[in-house]
Structures are given as structure tokens and as C-alpha cells.
Design an enzyme around this catalytic site. Structure first.
Site, PDB file in Angstrom:
ATOM      1  N   LEU A 100       0.883  -1.167   0.000  1.00 35.90           N
ATOM      2  CA  LEU A 100       0.000   0.000   0.000  1.00 35.90           C
ATOM      3  C   LEU A 100       0.916   1.211   0.000  1.00 35.90           C
ATOM      4  O   LEU A 100       1.988   1.186   0.624  1.00 35.90           O
ATOM      5  CB  LEU A 100      -0.885   0.027   1.257  1.00 35.90           C
ATOM      6  CG  LEU A 100      -1.990  -1.020   1.361  1.00 35.90           C
ATOM      7  CD1 LEU A 100      -2.731  -0.882   2.690  1.00 35.90           C
ATOM      8  CD2 LEU A 100      -2.984  -0.907   0.210  1.00 35.90           C
ATOM      9  N   ASP A 101       0.488   2.274  -0.693  1.00 39.75           N
ATOM     10  CA  ASP A 101       1.300   3.492  -0.717  1.00 39.75           C
ATOM     11  C   ASP A 101       1.505   4.020   0.704  1.00 39.75           C
ATOM     12  O   ASP A 101       0.709   3.739   1.606  1.00 39.75           O
ATOM     13  CB  ASP A 101       0.618   4.580  -1.549  1.00 39.75           C
ATOM     14  CG  ASP A 101       0.578   4.208  -3.026  1.00 39.75           C
ATOM     15  OD1 ASP A 101       1.444   3.437  -3.473  1.00 39.75           O
ATOM     16  OD2 ASP A 101      -0.336   4.699  -3.715  1.00 39.75           O
ATOM     17  N   PHE A 102       2.540   4.837   0.870  1.00 40.24           N
ATOM     18  CA  PHE A 102       2.873   5.450   2.164  1.00 40.24           C
ATOM     19  C   PHE A 102       1.636   6.099   2.803  1.00 40.24           C
ATOM     20  O   PHE A 102       1.374   5.945   3.995  1.00 40.24           O
ATOM     21  CB  PHE A 102       3.968   6.499   1.908  1.00 40.24           C
ATOM     22  CG  PHE A 102       4.603   7.066   3.133  1.00 40.24           C
ATOM     23  CD1 PHE A 102       5.317   6.262   4.006  1.00 40.24           C
ATOM     24  CD2 PHE A 102       4.508   8.426   3.400  1.00 40.24           C
ATOM     25  CE1 PHE A 102       5.933   6.795   5.136  1.00 40.24           C
ATOM     26  CE2 PHE A 102       5.117   8.968   4.523  1.00 40.24           C
ATOM     27  CZ  PHE A 102       5.827   8.151   5.388  1.00 40.24           C
ATOM     28  N   HIS A 187       0.377   1.906  -7.649  1.00 36.27           N
ATOM     29  CA  HIS A 187      -0.483   3.103  -7.633  1.00 36.27           C
ATOM     30  C   HIS A 187      -1.738   2.944  -8.508  1.00 36.27           C
ATOM     31  O   HIS A 187      -2.254   3.918  -9.042  1.00 36.27           O
ATOM     32  CB  HIS A 187       0.280   4.350  -8.093  1.00 36.27           C
ATOM     33  CG  HIS A 187       1.618   4.497  -7.443  1.00 36.27           C
ATOM     34  ND1 HIS A 187       1.780   4.538  -6.076  1.00 36.27           N
ATOM     35  CD2 HIS A 187       2.855   4.593  -7.981  1.00 36.27           C
ATOM     36  CE1 HIS A 187       3.079   4.658  -5.805  1.00 36.27           C
ATOM     37  NE2 HIS A 187       3.743   4.692  -6.930  1.00 36.27           N
TER      38      HIS A 187
END
Ligand code: URA
Length: 236
Positions: A100-102, A187
Site C-alpha cells: 500500500l502506498d505510504f 499506484h
């Protein structure tokens, strides 16, 4: 005889791909000799070490983690940012399944089972991932339709997504949409919404297959139950 990276992944060192990097970094020895090529095959009688520690048949463990915002889906960071293993403190060497993105919050699986991780990453197994996206602007029906049909990204055209419009708020100029996909490109959800003209302000993963975060708060984790694992593997 089996490939070294497969044996390492089986032993719970990391995912197969990560094991390949570990080999290339020169951290692996077979019978005391450093091995850096990827083609090497080993047998059960070979002694394999990573950083001079023998690999064992570590118990396979599986956790569901509620990733908070501003945490990296990684086991270490050279820039000192918080990482998921700062939260999930267990004896085994676990790592996240996918990323998962930051800034993305929500459901993340952590395991030391390389084969399971490999299985989950493969789009052909079609494990649904559902996200809740808060968007800039008031999303149009046309844009929602495009998401359902498939969106052309650099990696290719996305499979048809399921979408559910929860809110269009003209006062705040935002929309909230639940979207279900089964690929896991980098993303992907943000790029899909961006492509149809509505950038994501906030992203949260609600669900992986049947696994939900019911009753959990950010930073918490729990063991995944055997029947839930079967569901994820498509065996139940
Ligand atoms: N898609 C994204 O764009 N970001 C995530 O973190 C997960 C899916």
C-alpha cells in the site's frame, strides 16, 4: 534438486523475488560458499545460510494488519521512515504481501510464506481488493462507467472494476467511491481515478478477498484464521 530461491522462500526467508535480490547481494552461502548466481540448484542435504544464519523450516504465519497513514509497506527504510514491521512484532521474519502506498491506509497481509505471497500477487487468481477513495471533484457517471469498462494505464488496460458511489458532496467538492479491482499494479487505484479526471485525496483498503478490518483500529494486527486462508487461496 530445487532452485535456491525457491528453497529459501519455502523456509520463510522472504518472497521468491526478494530472495533473488538477497542472493545477488552476496548474503547467501551454500555449504559455506557464497552464491550470487540465480540458477543454482540445491538439495535437502545442502547447508544454506543467509547472513551466516542457517535457514530453518520456520512456522508459516499470516497476519492481517491495519496499516496507518504515513507508514512504508516495507521491512526497513534507509531514510528512517516508519515501516510496517515496526508495528507487527512477531518472532518470524514477515513481510507485506503486495504494497500500500505510504499515505494509503487499510488492510495489508503480512506473512513469511513466499509461496502464499506469490499466489496472492498473481492477477489470474483474481483475489478482490476493495478500496474506498475520496476524490477531488464531483465524479460523473461517465467516469464511473469508464472505470467499470477498464482504463488504459501504462501497464495495460485494467480489468473491469466494480464501483459504488457513496457520496457526491458539492459543498466540499469531493466524492467518495468504493472500487473493487483484482490486479495490484503500482499506484493502480490512484492512476485509474487520475486518468478519468478525478484525483484521489485519500485512499483506504477496506477488504482483501473476504478479509475485512472489522473492529480493528490503525496499527492493530491479528492472526488470519485457517478458514480465512483457505478462502484467500480459493479453496473454500
Ligand atoms: N492503489 C493505489 O494507487 N495505491 C495503493 O496504495 C493501493 C492501490
Amino acid at each position: 534438486m530445487e532452485r535456491l530461491q525457491k528453497v529459501m522462500a519455502h523456509a520463510g526467508v522472504a518472497s521468491r523475488r526478494k530472495c533473488e535480490s538477497i542472493i545477488e547481494e552476496g548474503r547467501v552461502k551454500v555449504n559455506g560458499q557464497v552464491v550470487t548466481e540465480l540458477g543454482v540448484k540445491v538439495s535437502s542435504s545442502d547447508r544454506i545460510t543467509v547472513d551466516d544464519i542457517p535457514i530453518g523450516k520456520e512456522e508459516r504465519v499470516y497476519y492481517l494488519f491495519y496499516k496507518p497513514q504515513n507508514v512504508l509497506s516495507s521491512v526497513s527504510d534507509d531514510r528512517g521512515r516508519p515501516v510496517v514491521t515496526d508495528y507487527v512484532k512477531v518472532d518470524q521474519r514477515i513481510y507485506p504481501v503486495g504494497r500500500l502506498d505510504f499515505d494509503t491506509t487499510g488492510a495489508l497481509i503480512m506473512t513469511n510464506d513466499g509461496d502464499f505471497s506469490h499466489y496472492m500477487a498473481h492477477p489470474s487468481h483474481e483475489v478482490d481488493k476493495e478500496y474506498q477513495a475520496t476524490l477531488e471533484g464531483l465524479i460523473t457517471n461517465e467516469a464511473l462507467k469508464q472505470l467499470r469498462l477498464g482504463v488504459r494505464l501504462e501497464q495495460g488496460v485494467t480489468s473491469p472494476a466494480k464501483t459504488k458511489l457513496l457520496k457526491r458532496d458539492p459543498k466540499k467538492n469531493i466524492s467518495v467511491v468504493n472500487i473493487t479491482i483484482h490486479e495490484g499494479w503500482n499506484h493502480q487505484v490512484k492512476l485509474m481515478f487520475q486518468t478519468v479526471g478525478f484525483p484521489v485525496k485519500r485512499l483506504h483498503r477496506i477488504r482483501i478477498g473476504h478479509l475485512k478490518l472489522d473492529g480493528m483500529i490503525p496499527g492493530e494486527y491479528r492472526r488470519i484464521k485457517p478458514f480465512e486462508l483457505k478462502q484467500l487461496r480459493g479453496e473454500a
